[in-house]
Design an enzyme around this catalytic site. Structure first.
Site: not given
Ligand SMILES: *[C@@H]1O[C@H](CO)[C@@H](O)[C@H](O)[C@H]1NC(C)=O
Ligand SMILES: *[C@@H]1O[C@H](CO)[C@@H](O)[C@H](O)[C@H]1NC(C)=O
Ligand SMILES: *[C@@H]1O[C@H](CO)[C@@H](O)[C@H](O)[C@H]1NC(C)=O
Ligand SMILES: *[C@@H]1O[C@H](CO)[C@@H](O)[C@H](O)[C@H]1NC(C)=O
Ligand SMILES: *[C@@H]1O[C@H](CO)[C@@H](O)[C@H](O)[C@H]1NC(C)=O
Length: 372
Positions: A342, A345, A120
């Site tokens: 998160d 990312h 990702s």
């Protein structure tokens, strides 16, 4: 001795050259003697060594114009209240970055097919690049195809395609009778990476996953099947298999290969002198200076070692340290609701824009001596 020679060679790949002022890059490119001239006029510069500086003109795009952005990266769209994190520009210590010029990049890539291959974080960089290009050329008839084997962005005006191949380990993960097996020395996946003009690889984060987020039951090397093993060793084995694939399948006159580099996470405040138990949550500013208090990332040493042993040229986007300094730029609570906090990312606009800007800078630099 041989290893040192190869390390020196890789070091040369890292040292990209620019004039102290790069405002006239376009002029430079059209100068008939530009190669000779640039060799004399430019000083050597490590693009990955530098610091983040406040720049009022940033970000280089507003994520609200990037309608195709995934929710998990759209921090402003998800209600992130602070904006200071958008306003930092990467400044190499010894030179200026060439200004990002989307039209120039698309001209350089005309008729070419690019593929981001990995997890990702590859998705993060691929979306960043499409936002950067689309925001700069809103009139261009971008087409987006998200379904099918490979999500693809096309810029028909330039006949450029940017594709994404999600394969978090690069090596194969197959379901067999005994369960899901991660095969450290098998890379059939590579069959779908052939025929591209540029490949940008990445793998790391999934090698650490354990428990319910670990997608395999066994790990196999040769004839040996293991229930688990040292993850750094497994990563190195997988990466070696990938390096052999590149060495035997890539023709450097047709395909440029990049390794995206290790993208760091910010879950351990003690790494940057915040208190233990702190994460990226609530962080609103980058770290000052050029070094990360938590030290270099251990996976980067593995990547450099494997790359130094390859026979085909691979350029490392050595983005780890510069990204380590950006504890402020993760989605944290403003990503995908399912992800929670998160710190892995990156918000878009954000740090991956700089990775792409560096990719552009390298293409500009290499383009002077060998047109792609
Ligand atoms: C992006 O554009 C929207 C809509 O024009 C605006 O409300 C918002 O403030 C902009 N965001 C930034 C970070 O400039
Ligand atoms: C677009 O590029 C592809 C290669 O990626 C090439 O085969 C094709 O002929 C090009 N099409 C046009 C219209 O230039
Ligand atoms: C984009 O498509 C529209 C409608 O088909 C067309 O009028 C326009 O010229 C196209 N723009 C470019 C840059 O090709
Ligand atoms: C880390 O924090 C301590 C205590 O707040 C401080 O004395 C020290 O200077 C800090 N170190 C760095 C590298 O910021
Ligand atoms: C380097 O390549 C040689 C020959 O292919 C191999 O035996 C060795 O294990 C490799 N070392 C690393 C660190 O990849």
């Amino acid at each position: 001795m041989e290893v040192w020679n190869k390390l020196a060679y890789i070091a040369v790949l890292f040292m990209m050259s620019f004039r102290p002022s790069s405002s006239d890059i376009a002029v430079l490119q059209h100068h008939p003697n530009d190669v000779v001239e640039s060799q004399h006029a430019m000083s050597s510069c490590n693009l990955f060594q530098g610091s983040w500086i406040y720049d009022e003109s940033y970000p280089i795009y507003n994520s609200s114009v990037c309608s195709f952005i995934d929710k998990e990266f759209d921090c402003q769209g998800n209600g992130r209240p602070d904006k200071l994190y958008l306003k930092y520009r990467w400044k190499p210590s010894a030179c200026e970055m060439p200004k990002f010029d989307a039209r120039d990049l698309l001209r350089r890539l005309k008729g070419k097919k690019l593929m981001f291959v990995g997890d990702s974080l590859s998705l993060n960089q691929w979306q960043s690049l499409t936002c950067m290009l689309h925001a700069a050329l809103p009139q261009s008839n971008l087409t987006i195809q998200r379904k099918g084997a490979f999500p693809t962005f096309n810029f028909p005006e330039f006949n450029v395609s940017l594709m994404l191949c999600r394969t978090p380990f690069l090596v194969d993960l197959v379901t067999e009778k005994i369960g899901r097996v991660l095969k450290l020395d098998s890379i059939q996946n590579g069959n779908s990476w052939k025929g591209y003009d540029m490949l940008i690889f990445n793998t790391w984060h999934w090698w650490l996953h354990k428990g319910s987020s670990q997608p395999w039951d066994y790990i196999q090397k040769g004839d040996q099947v293991y229930k688990d093993m040292d993850r750094m060793v497994a990563f190195e084995e997988g990466l070696k298999t990938w390096s052999k694939w590149v060495d035997s399948n890539v023709d450097p006159s047709k395909t440029k290969v990049f390794f995206q580099g290790i993208s760091p996470t910010h879950y351990r405040g003690e790494e940057w002198n915040a208190s233990k138990g702190m994460s990226c949550k609530g962080e609103t500013q980058p770290l000052a200076g050029s070094t990360y208090p938590g030290g270099p990332h251990p996976a980067t040493a593995v990547v450099k070692e494997v790359l130094s042993n390859m026979s085909k040229p691979v350029t490392l986007l050595d983005i780890t340290t510069l990204s380590q300094l950006r504890k402020d730029s993760h989605p944290s609570l403003y990503g995908d609701d399912a992800t929670g906090n998160d710190c892995s990312h990156w918000c878009l606009a954000g740090v991956p824009d700089t990775w792409n800007h560096l990719l552009y800078a390298i293409l500009v630099s290499q383009g002077k001596s060998k047109p792609m």
